[in-house]
Design a protein around this motif. Structure first.
Motif, mmCIF file in Angstrom:
data_model
loop_
_atom_site.group_PDB
_atom_site.id
_atom_site.type_symbol
_atom_site.label_atom_id
_atom_site.label_comp_id
_atom_site.label_asym_id
_atom_site.label_seq_id
_atom_site.Cartn_x
_atom_site.Cartn_y
_atom_site.Cartn_z
ATOM 1 N N LYS A 145 0.739 -1.173 -0.118
ATOM 2 C CA LYS A 145 -0.141 -0.208 -0.061
ATOM 3 C C LYS A 145 1.015 1.203 -0.002
ATOM 4 O O LYS A 145 1.950 1.209 0.759
ATOM 5 N N GLU A 180 2.022 -4.890 3.919
ATOM 6 C CA GLU A 180 1.154 -5.595 5.197
ATOM 7 C C GLU A 180 1.144 -7.294 4.827
ATOM 8 O O GLU A 180 0.798 -7.610 3.696
ATOM 9 N N VAL A 183 -4.278 -10.467 6.489
ATOM 10 C CA VAL A 183 -4.872 -10.949 7.732
ATOM 11 C C VAL A 183 -6.101 -11.527 7.234
ATOM 12 O O VAL A 183 -6.976 -11.362 6.569
ATOM 13 N N GLU A 188 -14.622 -7.514 9.704
ATOM 14 C CA GLU A 188 -14.246 -6.302 9.700
ATOM 15 C C GLU A 188 -15.059 -5.669 10.546
ATOM 16 O O GLU A 188 -16.343 -5.623 10.295
ATOM 17 N N GLU A 266 -6.706 0.916 9.713
ATOM 18 C CA GLU A 266 -6.554 2.317 9.562
ATOM 19 C C GLU A 266 -7.562 3.285 10.243
ATOM 20 O O GLU A 266 -8.604 2.720 10.811
HETATM 21 P P1 AMP Z 1 -7.778 -0.226 3.076
HETATM 22 O O1 AMP Z 1 -8.028 0.956 2.168
HETATM 23 O O2 AMP Z 1 -6.419 -0.125 3.640
HETATM 24 O O3 AMP Z 1 -8.872 0.158 4.244
HETATM 25 O O4 AMP Z 1 -8.158 -1.536 2.721
HETATM 26 C C1 AMP Z 1 -9.581 -1.681 2.291
HETATM 27 C C2 AMP Z 1 -9.950 -3.458 2.366
HETATM 28 O O5 AMP Z 1 -9.073 -4.037 1.960
HETATM 29 C C3 AMP Z 1 -10.046 -3.699 3.927
HETATM 30 O O6 AMP Z 1 -11.204 -3.051 4.417
HETATM 31 C C4 AMP Z 1 -9.929 -5.067 3.713
HETATM 32 O O7 AMP Z 1 -11.044 -5.632 3.317
HETATM 33 C C5 AMP Z 1 -8.914 -5.161 2.719
HETATM 34 N N1 AMP Z 1 -7.412 -5.230 3.201
HETATM 35 C C6 AMP Z 1 -6.831 -4.129 3.338
HETATM 36 N N2 AMP Z 1 -5.579 -4.744 4.078
HETATM 37 C C7 AMP Z 1 -5.872 -5.750 4.476
HETATM 38 C C8 AMP Z 1 -5.037 -6.744 5.125
HETATM 39 N N3 AMP Z 1 -3.707 -6.491 5.594
HETATM 40 N N4 AMP Z 1 -5.323 -8.111 5.212
HETATM 41 C C9 AMP Z 1 -6.649 -8.468 4.675
HETATM 42 N N5 AMP Z 1 -7.418 -7.726 4.132
HETATM 43 C C10 AMP Z 1 -6.943 -6.180 3.711
#
Ligand code: AMP
Length: 355
Positions: A145, A180, A183, A188, A266
């Protein structure tokens, strides 16, 4: 300090969050002045005044500051320097320090760790060789990311095997990033909190959220009972962080629930998509309490107004189904007034209160 009804609230950013904030502010008798680069923005449509300006135009932001009594922002990708200049003129909430933390994924994770939170395993990536080192440390599958300017799954690339590193590095355009570990979560959820200047904190029931392609699809409250321990951990962290930042306004923190633990994903120093259900589903919405907090008014009650509440986002062409949605008299339809229903664009949402 109390900013009384009749005053003008400045909102930096012109999207749907600004639109819903301005609507809540109007109900309390405030005028809103939107500052955004796009004169056709959907927040300006429902606000008393609009200034067109770039987010990094300190001069324009300063002139804007002379016309408002208090300022807030609804968009995170704003340079903090010009915003700090605005904060010299009028009270600005949430504090710029909160935005600084949330704008950089690496700093955010380190900050959360310092406050006792648990992010997914992560490693900084500054260049292509750094990605190999991070993959060796974290393993696969992982998600690369960008540290800055990512939202709704943008600026992210999944890596299932080390051979995919080149493609992922190209996908983030070589920007400073964080790797990352993926996970394996059971669910969530997010913590929605509002803190007022008098150190009062209100929280809402934590929604259980479902994402597709990085975009929020659905939020439901209450979350299923097995998530209770993880939610309690998440709320403790959110309260501690709000206190540490001397936070004022609504803050959202997103988590993965894993075996009773809250794994931090986040934070957002603003009202949040996973809190849209609060407009009809809570006694006071996140938007109204944000306005109350930044104006120094008492916070409103946050209990649910129905046993269960569900919010679905209308993404892209889904908003074209508005007639069908309205055929259900229990559906609360919100359309943001965006003209162009591009794929992946949040066009509206629908909330249902369920028995
Ligand atoms: P974010 O923009 O980082 O909140 O990512 C958007 C979505 O992607 C998250 O709400 C999760 O559904 C998925 N996601 C992001 N990072 C992870 C991670 N490290 N492990 C698993 N799913 C992830």
């Amino acid at each position: 300090m109390t900013v009384p009804p009749g005053s003008t609230i400045g909102i930096v950013g012109g999207g749907q969050l600004g639109r819903m904030l301005a609507t809540a502010a109007a109900q309390l008798g405030y005028r809103c002045h939107i500052y955004a680069p796009d004169p056709g923005c959907v927040a300006a449509e429902v606000a008393a005044e609009f200034t067109q300006g770039a987010f990094d135009d300190e001069g324009a932001l300063t002139r804007f500051g002379a016309e408002i009594q208090v300022a807030t922002y609804e968009f995170e990708n704003i340079a903090t320097g010009p915003l700090a200049a605005l904060a010299e003129l009028v009270p600005l909430y949430p504090p710029v320090a909160a935005l600084q933390v949330a704008q950089d994924r690496l700093e955010e994770k380190r900050f959360i760790q310092r406050h006792g939170g648990r992010p997914a395993p992560f490693a900084p990536v500054d260049d292509r060789a750094g990605l190999d080192a991070a993959l060796a440390a974290i393993g696969t599958p992982g998600i690369l990311k960008t540290r800055r300017f990512g939202y709704d799954g943008k600026g992210q690339a999944r890596i299932d095997a080390p051979g995919e590193a080149d493609a992922a590095w190209a996908a983030v355009r070589g920007a400073p990033s964080v790797l990352e570990g993926l996970v394996r979560f059971e669910a969530e959820f997010s913590i929605l909190l509002c803190r007022s200047g008098e150190d009062r904190v209100a929280t809402w029931a934590a929604p259980c959220n479902r994402h597709e392609g990085g975009i929020l699809v659905e939020s439901r409250v209450p979350a299923p009972p097995p998530l209770a321990a993880a939610i309690a951990e998440g709320e403790t962290l959110a309260r501690r962080v709000a206190e540490a930042l001397d936070y004022v306004g609504v803050m959202a923190m997103e988590f993965f629930a894993v075996e009773g633990a809250a794994i931090f994903n986040e934070m957002a120093p603003r009202v949040h998509n996973s809190g849209h259900w609060t407009i009809e589903g809570a006694r006071t919405s996140q938007f109204e309490n944000h306005i109350r907090a930044i104006c120094g008014l008492p916070l409103g009650a946050t209990e649910l107004t129905a046993p269960r509440v569900e919010m679905r986002n209308l993404v892209g062409a889904e908003a074209d189904g508005w007639q069908e949605i309205l055929a259900d008299p229990a559906a609360h339809l919100h359309l943001y007034g965006k003209g162009d229903a591009r794929p992946g664009r949040k066009m509206g949402h629908v909330t249902r209160l369920l028995g």
